[in-house]
Design a protein around this motif. Structure first.
Motif, short mmCIF file in Angstrom:
data_model
loop_
_atom_site.label_atom_id
_atom_site.label_comp_id
_atom_site.label_asym_id
_atom_site.label_seq_id
_atom_site.Cartn_x
_atom_site.Cartn_y
_atom_site.Cartn_z
N UNK A 85 9.20 105.57 -64.16
CA UNK A 85 9.24 106.70 -63.22
C UNK A 85 9.39 108.03 -63.96
N UNK A 86 10.24 108.05 -64.97
CA UNK A 86 10.48 109.28 -65.72
C UNK A 86 9.21 109.74 -66.43
N UNK A 87 8.50 108.81 -67.07
CA UNK A 87 7.26 109.15 -67.78
C UNK A 87 6.21 109.68 -66.81
N UNK A 88 6.01 108.98 -65.69
CA UNK A 88 5.00 109.40 -64.71
C UNK A 88 5.31 110.78 -64.15
N UNK A 89 6.59 111.03 -63.86
CA UNK A 89 6.98 112.33 -63.32
C UNK A 89 6.74 113.44 -64.34
N UNK A 90 7.01 113.17 -65.61
CA UNK A 90 6.78 114.16 -66.66
C UNK A 90 5.29 114.49 -66.78
N UNK A 91 4.44 113.47 -66.65
CA UNK A 91 2.99 113.69 -66.73
C UNK A 91 2.51 114.51 -65.54
N UNK A 92 3.01 114.19 -64.36
CA UNK A 92 2.60 114.91 -63.15
C UNK A 92 3.01 116.38 -63.23
N UNK A 93 4.17 116.65 -63.79
CA UNK A 93 4.68 118.02 -63.86
C UNK A 93 3.95 118.88 -64.88
N UNK A 94 3.22 118.27 -65.81
CA UNK A 94 2.48 119.06 -66.80
C UNK A 94 1.32 119.79 -66.14
N UNK A 95 1.14 121.04 -66.47
CA UNK A 95 0.06 121.84 -65.88
C UNK A 95 -1.29 121.53 -66.53
N UNK A 96 -1.29 120.71 -67.57
CA UNK A 96 -2.52 120.39 -68.27
C UNK A 96 -3.12 119.05 -67.85
N UNK A 97 -2.45 118.29 -67.02
CA UNK A 97 -2.93 116.97 -66.61
C UNK A 97 -3.43 117.01 -65.18
N UNK A 98 -4.33 116.10 -64.84
CA UNK A 98 -4.89 116.02 -63.49
C UNK A 98 -5.06 114.55 -63.11
N UNK A 99 -5.10 114.24 -61.81
CA UNK A 99 -5.37 112.85 -61.40
C UNK A 99 -6.78 112.45 -61.83
N UNK A 136 8.72 94.12 -81.77
CA UNK A 136 9.81 93.53 -82.55
C UNK A 136 11.13 94.27 -82.34
N UNK A 137 11.08 95.58 -82.08
CA UNK A 137 12.32 96.34 -81.93
C UNK A 137 12.30 97.28 -80.74
N UNK A 138 11.33 97.11 -79.84
CA UNK A 138 11.24 98.03 -78.70
C UNK A 138 10.40 97.41 -77.59
N UNK A 139 10.43 98.07 -76.44
CA UNK A 139 9.59 97.72 -75.32
C UNK A 139 8.48 98.75 -75.22
N UNK A 140 7.24 98.31 -75.09
CA UNK A 140 6.10 99.23 -75.14
C UNK A 140 5.59 99.54 -73.74
N UNK A 141 5.56 100.83 -73.41
CA UNK A 141 5.01 101.31 -72.15
C UNK A 141 3.76 102.11 -72.45
N UNK A 142 2.69 101.87 -71.67
CA UNK A 142 1.40 102.49 -71.94
C UNK A 142 0.85 103.11 -70.66
N UNK A 143 0.23 104.28 -70.79
CA UNK A 143 -0.44 104.91 -69.66
C UNK A 143 -1.62 105.72 -70.18
N UNK A 144 -2.51 106.11 -69.27
CA UNK A 144 -3.64 106.95 -69.59
C UNK A 144 -3.48 108.29 -68.88
N UNK A 145 -3.64 109.37 -69.62
CA UNK A 145 -3.50 110.71 -69.06
C UNK A 145 -4.87 111.36 -69.02
N UNK A 146 -5.22 111.94 -67.85
CA UNK A 146 -6.51 112.60 -67.68
C UNK A 146 -6.33 114.11 -67.71
N UNK A 147 -7.35 114.79 -68.23
CA UNK A 147 -7.29 116.25 -68.30
C UNK A 147 -8.71 116.80 -68.30
N UNK A 148 -8.86 118.09 -67.96
CA UNK A 148 -10.17 118.71 -67.85
C UNK A 148 -10.76 118.96 -69.24
N UNK A 149 -12.10 119.03 -69.31
CA UNK A 149 -12.77 119.26 -70.59
C UNK A 149 -12.44 120.63 -71.16
#
Length: 488
Positions: free
Chosen positions: A185-199, A219-232
């Motif tokens: 939730x924290x990561x997604x909210x941070x991405x949404x709040x960025x003025x450089x990202x778009x759905x 081996x020493x962490x949990x991996x979270x992955x997402x894709x961020x979209x932005x305008x050309x």
């Protein structure tokens, strides 16, 4: 007559040059008009091909005016197969690049403006394609020229395939024991709040921001992955920097730990021997953080943490090492906050070059009645609230501070945490506990004792156990002193 003939040929050459230039301009204008109606990488490639063909035809026409050169050319090509083979060998890279460019233009694995990533991990924006190479733009003004033949044979990740948007994959690693759903939730909210990202993720009724997926147990962490979209029109490096900064700040705000690589050195001496050597090194009159008073309610803790970090800065530690030193103090105070009552403690740090000893000394009043109340919430007879390595240390302090009956074993009630615990001298209320000795005994009981296995897992997840070289607890009646040793 010879001068007239030479002048005539010069005029023809100049005329051919002008004609070639005019044809190239017409060719350029035609393809620009085509591009207004249909954009594609093949349009740019074929524009370059036709321009080269026009130039080659012009050169051949000029050469045909000179019989001597024409005869020499015919002799070189027809007189020997060796010369032809040499020419073919010299041109093979050029031919490979041209044919590869043709394949790229026909099958279009990427378009101009797409963001692609090559097999070697290098990623950039496709800016141009020529007959021989593709131009990729990296952050700022960096440009990479990749031969068409090389690009045509490697695997490519296209983050903008058949889409007007660009995309970037982000990987965030969080520590074991973290609240994964909260981190998502924290990561997604941070991405949404960025003025450089778009759905950009397509769905039935439009687009949305891509979810954050829990992809892997590293081996020493949990991996979270997402894709961020932005305008050309948005610079990639600007978007990446903004998203990373927002996520980092959000992790700090909500207490989500980012793991880092460390080297844990385990000395194989007995705990008492290590204690003597360490005490001799750290109890000299050396600089450090002077004595400060803190309470379990938090009074003075922040000042002590800041003073500890400043000490690391003054000693010339690197930023990551200053953070580790600060984390050790924070973890120590985090354990202290959970002590019963308003406990007041003395805090100081001894330092010699890049070796540090963090001290916390307090009186922890405890009686059997209070201990029974603490344990009453647990049917197993253990304090189930003592979660994690530092929680278990706090619980161990409570047990060590209990009044001891003459016929009672001093390790009664300590469980697995009793490993590493020993009595000091003949006193019934004086004990020491060493993390090094505890680790050794836990390791020896792994795979044979379920509690030891659980304790080892807690050690691997603990910040203190992973960063500190040694943790030592000394108990004399109600007075307890905790010492954390770290050498950078």
């Amino acid at each position: 007559m010879e001068n007239s003939s030479l002048f005539h040929h010069i005029l023809i050459i100049l005329g051919v040059g002008v004609l070639v230039w005019v044809l190239i301009q017409i060719n350029h204008a035609i393809f620009r008009r085509i591009q207004r109606k249909r954009k594609g990488i093949e349009i740019i490639f074929f524009e370059r091909v036709t321009s080269v063909i026009i130039v080659v035809i012009g050169i051949i026409f000029v050469l045909s005016l000179f019989g001597g050169i024409k005869s020499l050319w015919r002799t070189l090509l027809g007189g020997t197969a060796i010369v032809s083979a040499v020419l073919a060998f010299a041109a093979q890279d050029i031919i490979k690049d041209i044919l590869a460019g043709l394949m790229i233009s026909m099958y279009k694995p990427f378009e101009i403006g797409n963001r692609i990533e090559m097999e070697d991990g290098m990623a950039g924006i496709v800016m141009d394609i020529t007959m021989r190479h593709v131009v990729l733009k990296l952050p700022d003004t960096q440009v990479v020229i990749v031969p068409n033949s090389r690009l045509n044979t490697m695997r490519i990740r296209n983050f903008s395939y058949h889409s007007p948007l660009r995309a970037k994959e982000f990987i965030f690693n969080i520590a074991y024991g973290s609240d994964v759903e909260k981190a998502q939730r924290v990561i997604l909210q941070a991405i949404i709040e960025s003025k450089y990202t778009i759905p950009g993720k397509e769905k039935l009724n439009g687009t949305e921001y891509a979810p954050v997926y829990f992809m892997e147990f590293d081996s020493s962490s949990l991996r979270l992955v997402t894709t961020v979209y932005y305008a050309q029109s948005t610079p990639t490096e600007v978007m990446i920097s903004d998203v990373n900064l927002r996520v980092n700040n959000a992790f700090q705000k909500y207490g989500i730990e980012i793991p880092f690589t460390y080297i844990n050195v385990i000395q194989k001496q007995e705990a008492e021997t290590v204690q003597t050597e360490e005490e001799a090194e750290f109890t000299r009159n050396v600089p450090g953080v002077p004595l400060m008073i803190v309470t379990s309610h938090g009074d003075g803790m922040q000042e002590a943490i800041d003073a500890t970090a400043k000490l690391g800065t003054d000693c010339g530690l690197q930023r990551k090492d200053i953070l580790r030193l600060r984390l050790l103090a924070e973890e120590l105070f985090g354990m202290m906050r959970n002590l019963v009552g308003n406990v007041e403690a003395s805090y100081w740090v001894w330092q010699d070059k890049k070796a540090f000893a963090i001290h916390l000394q307090a009186a922890v009043p405890m009686n059997r009645e209070l201990r029974k109340q603490l344990l009453s919430v647990s049917s197993s007879g253990r304090n189930e609230a003592a979660k994690g390595f530092m929680g278990k240390i706090r619980d161990l302090i409570y047990v060590m501070s209990l009044p001891t009956d003459p016929d009672e074993s001093f390790q009664q009630g300590t469980g697995v945490m009793g490993m590493g615990l020993s009595r000091r001298g003949t006193s019934a209320t004086s004990y020491t506990w060493s993390m090094l000795k505890y680790k050794t005994e836990i390791a020896n009981n792994k795979n044979t004792n379920s509690e030891a296995d659980e304790a080892w897992d807690e050690l691997e997840k603990s910040i203190v156990a992973n960063i500190a070289d040694e943790v030592r607890i000394s108990m004399d009646g109600p007075t307890v002193e905790i010492k954390i040793f770290k050498r950078f």
